[in-house]
Design a protein around this motif. Sequence first.
Motif, short mmCIF file in Angstrom:
data_model
loop_
_atom_site.label_atom_id
_atom_site.label_comp_id
_atom_site.label_asym_id
_atom_site.label_seq_id
_atom_site.Cartn_x
_atom_site.Cartn_y
_atom_site.Cartn_z
N ALA A 17 67.03 126.35 -75.75
CA ALA A 17 66.12 126.93 -76.71
C ALA A 17 66.18 126.40 -78.10
CB ALA A 17 66.72 128.47 -77.02
N THR A 18 67.41 125.98 -78.37
CA THR A 18 67.42 125.03 -79.92
C THR A 18 66.46 123.84 -79.72
OG1 THR A 18 69.62 125.88 -80.12
CG2 THR A 18 69.02 123.93 -81.22
N MET A 19 66.56 123.06 -78.73
CA MET A 19 65.69 122.12 -78.41
C MET A 19 64.12 122.10 -78.91
SD MET A 19 67.12 119.78 -75.22
CE MET A 19 65.94 118.63 -75.24
N LEU A 20 63.78 123.54 -78.29
CA LEU A 20 62.53 123.90 -78.26
C LEU A 20 61.96 124.65 -79.76
CD1 LEU A 20 61.75 125.14 -74.66
CD2 LEU A 20 61.33 122.79 -75.67
N GLY A 21 62.96 125.03 -80.32
CA GLY A 21 62.82 125.83 -81.49
C GLY A 21 62.43 127.26 -81.14
N VAL A 22 62.86 127.91 -80.11
CA VAL A 22 62.53 129.31 -79.54
C VAL A 22 63.86 129.88 -79.47
CG1 VAL A 22 60.33 128.48 -78.69
CG2 VAL A 22 62.45 128.94 -77.33
N SER A 23 63.67 131.28 -79.44
CA SER A 23 64.84 132.33 -78.95
C SER A 23 65.32 132.10 -77.63
CB SER A 23 64.66 133.76 -79.50
OG SER A 23 63.74 134.25 -78.64
N THR A 24 66.37 132.57 -77.28
CA THR A 24 67.03 132.42 -75.75
C THR A 24 65.91 133.42 -74.95
OG1 THR A 24 68.56 134.03 -76.33
CG2 THR A 24 69.07 131.71 -76.17
N ARG A 25 65.60 134.58 -75.61
CA ARG A 25 64.87 135.48 -75.19
C ARG A 25 63.43 134.99 -74.67
NH1 ARG A 25 64.55 141.39 -74.60
NH2 ARG A 25 62.25 142.06 -74.50
N THR A 26 62.91 134.29 -75.71
CA THR A 26 61.43 133.67 -75.42
C THR A 26 61.71 132.41 -74.27
OG1 THR A 26 60.81 134.01 -77.62
CG2 THR A 26 59.68 131.97 -76.39
N LEU A 27 62.92 131.83 -74.19
CA LEU A 27 63.13 130.70 -73.15
C LEU A 27 63.01 131.44 -71.84
CD1 LEU A 27 64.21 127.82 -72.85
CD2 LEU A 27 66.34 129.08 -72.33
N TRP A 28 63.81 132.61 -71.54
CA TRP A 28 63.76 133.15 -70.40
C TRP A 28 62.34 133.58 -69.99
CZ3 TRP A 28 67.62 131.79 -67.81
CH2 TRP A 28 68.66 131.50 -68.16
N ARG A 29 61.47 134.07 -71.08
CA ARG A 29 60.12 134.28 -70.75
C ARG A 29 59.46 133.25 -70.16
NH1 ARG A 29 59.25 138.17 -76.22
NH2 ARG A 29 60.35 140.15 -75.39
N LEU A 30 59.70 132.02 -70.83
CA LEU A 30 58.86 131.11 -70.48
C LEU A 30 59.17 130.47 -69.07
CD1 LEU A 30 59.10 128.88 -73.83
CD2 LEU A 30 56.88 129.80 -73.10
N LEU A 31 60.64 130.55 -68.73
CA LEU A 31 60.97 130.34 -67.44
C LEU A 31 60.08 131.22 -66.46
CD1 LEU A 31 62.76 128.46 -65.76
CD2 LEU A 31 64.44 130.39 -66.08
N SER A 32 60.26 132.70 -66.66
CA SER A 32 59.57 133.60 -65.76
C SER A 32 58.17 133.15 -65.56
CB SER A 32 59.77 134.83 -66.37
OG SER A 32 61.08 135.38 -66.29
N ALA A 33 57.50 132.65 -66.60
CA ALA A 33 56.14 132.57 -66.67
C ALA A 33 55.59 130.93 -65.92
CB ALA A 33 55.42 132.39 -68.02
N GLY A 34 56.81 130.26 -65.43
CA GLY A 34 56.60 128.86 -64.90
C GLY A 34 56.32 128.11 -65.95
N ARG A 35 56.76 128.11 -67.19
CA ARG A 35 56.36 127.05 -68.12
C ARG A 35 57.70 126.19 -68.56
NH1 ARG A 35 51.95 127.86 -72.02
NH2 ARG A 35 52.80 126.11 -72.29
N LEU A 36 58.58 126.30 -67.82
CA LEU A 36 59.78 125.33 -68.14
C LEU A 36 60.19 124.83 -66.68
CD1 LEU A 36 62.19 127.73 -70.14
CD2 LEU A 36 61.02 125.71 -70.99
N PRO A 37 60.94 123.63 -66.89
CA PRO A 37 61.54 122.91 -65.48
C PRO A 37 62.49 124.26 -65.00
CG PRO A 37 61.54 121.47 -67.34
CD PRO A 37 61.20 122.77 -67.94
N ARG A 38 62.84 124.05 -63.77
CA ARG A 38 63.60 124.98 -63.08
C ARG A 38 65.08 124.70 -63.39
NH1 ARG A 38 61.56 127.01 -57.15
NH2 ARG A 38 60.20 128.68 -58.24
N PRO A 39 65.87 125.48 -63.82
CA PRO A 39 67.38 125.28 -64.09
C PRO A 39 68.13 125.31 -62.64
CG PRO A 39 67.00 127.58 -64.42
CD PRO A 39 65.58 126.93 -64.10
N VAL A 40 69.44 124.80 -62.93
CA VAL A 40 70.31 124.76 -61.48
C VAL A 40 71.16 125.85 -62.10
CG1 VAL A 40 72.38 123.09 -60.88
CG2 VAL A 40 70.37 121.97 -61.96
N ARG A 41 71.15 126.56 -60.93
CA ARG A 41 72.16 127.70 -60.82
C ARG A 41 73.32 127.40 -59.87
NH1 ARG A 41 66.85 130.40 -61.29
NH2 ARG A 41 66.91 131.39 -63.42
N PHE A 42 74.64 127.76 -60.44
CA PHE A 42 75.93 127.73 -59.70
C PHE A 42 76.82 128.78 -60.19
CE2 PHE A 42 75.66 124.51 -62.95
CZ PHE A 42 76.91 124.56 -63.47
N GLY A 43 77.50 129.53 -59.25
CA GLY A 43 78.23 130.53 -59.79
C GLY A 43 77.33 131.44 -60.64
N GLY A 44 77.90 132.03 -61.58
CA GLY A 44 77.09 132.76 -62.68
C GLY A 44 76.47 131.96 -63.74
#
Length: 71
Positions: A17-44
């Motif tokens: 979010a800091t790299m993109l100059g957006v809030s973390t909430r906006t980051l999650w919205r972008l991810l849900s919309a398919g506008r970001l590279p997919r993250p790696v998820r492990f554990g929590g």
Amino acid sequence: MSTETQQPLLITAEDVATMLGVSTRTLWRLLSAGRLPRPVRFGGNTRWRLDEVRDWVDRGCPPVSDPADRP
């Protein structure tokens, strides 16, 4: 011995979010919309590969996928 500071391979949502100059909430919205590279998820944890995010930004932040394609 090298005195260079090594950068992490994986970065947090806050870092992206800091790299993109957006809030973390906006980051999650972008991810849900398919506008970001997919993250790696492990554990929590959710992290992004730093090199993938940088490459994506260098390419002009194109949409990564159609949100309808997501399960």
